[in-house]
Design a protein around this motif. Structure first.
Motif: not given
Length: 712
Positions: A30-42
């Protein structure tokens, strides 16, 4: 209820059960998905662990008058590309089979297996450094060209890969121009005699500092002049011990712990029962072992004692004020995680007898679940005499042996092991003990130094520095609080002599115990005083002992503990405010979990108790939480090297007016048939207590003290 051992993927049925591997996976996805869709980075994951339910909600659920609390995962992760960190709370559904979870990706809007509840950027703080961070920092140091060049120039070492060892520590007192970065420092050693050589016998003076986000060495501290590396072997590994010079002892005979009928405890999932005691075992990556809902069954009544208890912080300051060791200080719980560094324990070595183990579920930097097998050990053991009396008039003795339930774990932080033990006794007492062992963190003697001023020489040219260990416990007591959430009162009790002479004390021998209630957070900042036999009492004013007519209570009995030697102006004193006092008491707050702060790596002041107690708050009706600090000053000895015999510290919780009499008076008479008197034939050992009747063989107290009444 879901057992941790061998069933870590099973359904977690109680709100306090640690996250299963599947729950860890879903929270991370869930965190990886959120980071990906919000441009957070790896993301690089630090901790993925259960966010425990709020106390009131949990107590309501356990009393059957509230809903089951939701499963929430607390995820802390680094965003290396942005040199920042995030904290996410992830709402989890009940565990589902892996195939079903895989069929519903976390990005699916329907029937999410995990859903982001909050996403917070952590500005100005650094989360703990995980085991993977330590591994990364060592790889960076060993790959650095400047480090390799200095090793060759100063020490003639060219085989960096096989000979250089880097103990990575969080960077206390970082250089001013680097303190905004995510840093680790490395204390360097050499292996000169193969894989199992004791590198702490071969320290060198270089201390590189690594920027974890950049993956590079950014600073190196060292002596102005290189010192000589000790080449002498000082080892403890069996393959390297010189048994010709010092043979193994041949006078140690087997000593077995045997329980023919098995142990007296039982474990259902994470719920542990032993005689009158009941409790729930928890575990997380930061605190490690956590005790929940500790109670004692008294005459058919289940009486609460502790709501929650755990080790929540440590501080280990070293006493050498010179470069490069001015940065040598560790906050092991907040810097590395007591649970993340837990050992897998071994039957017959770490624990003896009939053992039950619990596995622990933590995570690595990729966010994958890591199962630490046998992280928690549960067993029972003999604890000497519980009580005894010999009646000199009837020549009859009654004695009962004590046994205790032991719940333990061991964590390793580079050189040091910390073995943590909770002991539960048949008289309602609880003792907490920490055993410190492992290997001294050594340093090379400066060129020309004849005798180390801040420690002791433990090998040629090898210094061990004086240092201190301070531990802080968070104790949320529930003394006879059967309603849940009742407000307890903390008081200080000490012996006070009466004024000499006069009608109240004509022979000058009078003294009494004087009690003072601690009714504010300022008043409750206390140190021990062994001159007055000071202890602290946690009372329940809503439950009155029918014999004493006083509130039932438990005593917090301090053991010897040193004062913090670092000056109040020092960085460690500013960060480890908890170590300045043995006792702190604060009103219960869900957000106040760690006494030095939520995120302590590279902090420059206390982010916990110092902030919470700035204003003098009332403790009346406040559901008080106790923060108890204790420790040792370790003045190293030559005998502490190459591996250190344990140093022990701890404290006790003892019932005081909790029962109406000695709760262990009902222990049945017993005699261990395996015990024997040396030099007496076995058949005579079996009948001796019956036939001697208190004559010469048994002595005055040799009557049938341990036999059932039918045998007397």
């Amino acid at each position: 209820m879901a057992a941790l051992s061998s069933r870590v993927n099973a359904v977690a049925r109680h709100p306090l059960d640690q996250l299963s591997p599947d729950e860890v996976r879903r929270a991370v996805d869930a965190c990886k998905c959120y980071a990906s869709t919000h441009g957070v980075g790896a993301l690089r994951f630090n901790t993925v662990m259960l966010r425990e339910p709020a106390k009131k909600a949990l107590l309501a659920f356990e009393r059957g008058c509230g809903p089951r609390p939701e499963r929430i995962a607390e995820v802390v992760a680094i965003v290396p590309s942005a040199s920042t960190a995030v904290e996410a709370l992830v709402r989890l559904q009940e565990d589902t089979p892996p195939t079903a979870a895989a069929a519903a990706p976390p990005s699916s809007p329907e029937g999410l297996a995990a859903q982001i509840e909050s996403w917070k950027i952590l500005d100005g703080v650094q989360p703990l450094t995980s085991p993977d961070d330590n591994t990364l920092a060592e790889v960076v140091v060993k790959s650095d060209l400047r480090v390799a060049q200095l090793l060759a120039e100063r020490y003639g070492i060219t085989d960096v890969a096989n000979q250089l060892i880097c103990d990575t520590w969080a960077c206390h007192n970082a250089p001013e121009h680097l303190n905004h970065r995510r840093l680790m420092q490395g204390f360097l050693y050499l292996k000169l005699d193969g894989k199992y050589d004791n590198e702490y016998a071969h320290p060198i003076d270089m201390v590189p500092i690594v920027d974890l986000n950049l993956g590079k060495v950014v600073h190196i501290d060292m002596y102005d002049k290189p010192s000589t590396v000790n080449r002498q072997s000082v080892n403890y590994h069996p393959s390297l011990v010189d048994v010709a010079a010092r043979p193994w002892r041949d006078d140690v005979r087997p000593l077995h712990v045997v329980q023919p009928q098995g142990p007296s405890f039982s474990l259902y999932g994470n719920e542990l029962s032993w005689q009158r005691w009941r409790m729930r075992i928890g575990f997380n990556g930061r605190e490690g072992l956590v005790l929940h809902g500790v109670s004692y069954k008294d005459g058919g009544r289940v009486r609460p004692v502790l709501h929650r208890a755990s080790l929540v912080e440590m501080a280990v300051p070293y006493g050498d004020p010179n470069t490069p060791y001015i940065r040598k200080c560790a906050f092991d719980v907040g810097d590395y995680g007591f649970g993340l560094c837990a050992n897998s324990l071994e039957l017959g070595c770490d624990c003896l007898g009939h053992i039950q183990y619990l596995d622990a579920v933590v995570n690595n930097a990729k966010g994958e679940a890591v199962v630490i097998r046998k992280a928690v050990c549960i067993h029972e053991e003999d604890a000497g005499i519980m009580w005894k009396h010999w009646d000199c008039r009837t020549n009859h003795a009654e004695v009962r042996r004590s046994r205790r339930l032991v719940v333990s774990m061991v964590s390793t932080f580079m050189n040091y092991e910390y073995a943590l033990y909770w002991y539960f006794y048949q008289d309602g007492s609880i003792h907490f003990e920490l055993k410190l062992t492992g290997i001294l963190s050594t340093s090379v003697a400066p060129a020309g130094e004849s005798d180390p001023p801040f420690g002791v020489r433990v090998a040629p040219g090898v210094n061990a520095t004086v240092h201190q260990h301070f531990f802080c416990m968070r104790l949320d007591l529930a003394v006879d609080d059967t309603e849940g959430g009742r407000d307890l009162v903390v008081s200080e009790v000490e012996s006070v002599p009466l004024p000499p002479g006069g009608p109240a004390n004509p022979h000058c021998n009078g003294f009494l115990m004087e009690e003072t209630e601690l009714l504010s957070t300022t008043a409750a900042q206390r140190n021990h005083n062994f001159n007055t036999a000071r202890f602290w009492s946690i009372k329940n004013p809503f439950s009155i002992n029918p014999i004493s007519k006083r509130p039932v209570s438990y005593r917090l009995l301090p053991a010897a503990s040193p004062a913090l030697m670092a000056h109040p102006a020092s960085l460690v004193a500013r960060r480890a405010v908890f170590a300045r006092r043995q006792l702190w008491v604060t009103p219960h707050s869900e957000s106040q979990r760690y006494p030095a702060g939520e995120h302590v790596v590279q902090s420059n002041h206390c982010l916990g108790l110092a902030e919470w107690t700035k204003k003098d708050q009332s403790l009346r009706g406040a559901d008080p939480v106790i923060w108890y600090s204790f420790g040792v000053t370790h003045a190293p000895r030559v005998e502490d090297f190459p591996v250190m015999p344990v140093e022990v510290c701890g404290f006790s919780l003892k019932p005081d007016g909790f029962f109406t009499s000695n709760p262990a008076v009902d222990l049945p008479p017993c005699r261990d048939p395996a015990s024997k008197e040396e030099g007496v034939p076995q058949n005579q050992n079996q009948i001796q207590l019956i036939t001697t009747g208190g004559t010469a063989v048994g002595g005055a107290a040799g009557s049938a003290c341990c036999l059932p009444a039918s045998k007397l």
